[in-house]
Design an enzyme around this catalytic site. Sequence first.
Site, PDB file in Angstrom:
ATOM      1  CG  ASP A  76      16.497  86.188  18.843  1.00  8.69           C
ATOM      2  OD1 ASP A  76      16.440  86.801  19.927  1.00  8.69           O
ATOM      3  OD2 ASP A  76      15.579  86.211  18.004  1.00  8.69           O
ATOM      4  CB  CYS A  99      13.899  88.953  24.612  1.00 10.97           C
ATOM      5  SG  CYS A  99      13.792  87.232  25.130  1.00 10.97           S
TER       6      CYS A  99
END
Length: 395
Positions: free
Chosen positions: A299, A339
Amino acid sequence: MIEVILKKGKEKAVLQRHPWVFSGAIEKVKGKPANGEVIRLIDAKGAFLAYGFYNDQSRVAVRLLEWNEENPTDDNWFRARIAQAVKSRAELLSSGDTDTCRLIFSEADYLPGLIVDKYADYLSVQVLTSGIESVMPVIIDELKKQLTPKGIFDKSDTSSRAHEGLGESFGVLAGSPPPELVHVKENGITYGINIAEGQKSGFYCDQRDNRRILAGYVKGKSVLDCFCYTGGFTLNSLKHGAASVTSVDSSALAIETLAQNITLNNLDAAKQASVKSDVNNQLRKFRDEGQKFDVIVLDPPKYAPSRSALDRASRAYKDLNRLGMLLLNEGGLLATFSCSGAMDLETFKQVLAWAALDAGKQVQFINQFCQPEDHPLRSSFPEGEYLKGLLCRVY
């Protein structure tokens, strides 16, 4: 009200309710509006199109607010938008096991440049546009009326404000300053949030649903949580029966807060190990040591802040995921995220295909991750879709 006139043929996106007007689409500005002032946008024939914030320093010269000429954007307009955003999160917050979420998500909630996150009894605010800056007294007053928070804290200490001609801003806006750690609940897990010193607004509540989904796959497994921050995936994995969790982050504060969060939730600290290190370097070290894991979470921060950075970011994503694939046991699971709004899901899949080829692995996509309901995607603003992820089985 000052009028901004579009060039002929540049009104299509406006009529389709896209909230951005770029400076190159503007023919003329009648007068000299202050940055952040609300203007009337009209087409080349003089017909009204919308009201919006003006800023001559930004590439996005007008950020549109309202398309109905009979609905002026006065203080009551902004109050109504805030009330609408808060109301739309009421069901999410009524379950009892979650008291933190994104209350206002910029353009998606029709308030371009305003981010508000709720952390239990405190609000963390980021103001990213001069228009929102100009109406902050009204916004703060309405947030107080809607939520009666103990405090509202300004985390507008981001360099992106420079694009709007704004300096950084940081500190208490209303009420009392937050304690060093604000305790919040998400999916029944308690987190200590350091609003003042934490990354972004203090916490990444956009991964709430994805943490819960991945927790269903970890029972009895060895888990590697990379870019773990304060332990979202780590805590969920421990709670749902992972055999072991190794957590990697470069931030000493994040690692320290993660340890506190494990204690806070009475989880088995013996099953967890933290490593303060650059993730890419640590993955290479694990590879050289011959370590393997059953589940790996990747992530990373935003690698592609704009489309111009997409090629470079794609190479970074490919290398990161290649290393992750090499560390998985046969048939292991890779939960990998981007993201970067500039990278769409299909491009991300292609990057993972390249990573698999370089790693000599076969990959199945078995689930998709996305941003949760408090980070809604506005139909006329696809740029708001930034978080995407894939659960991959790797052979």
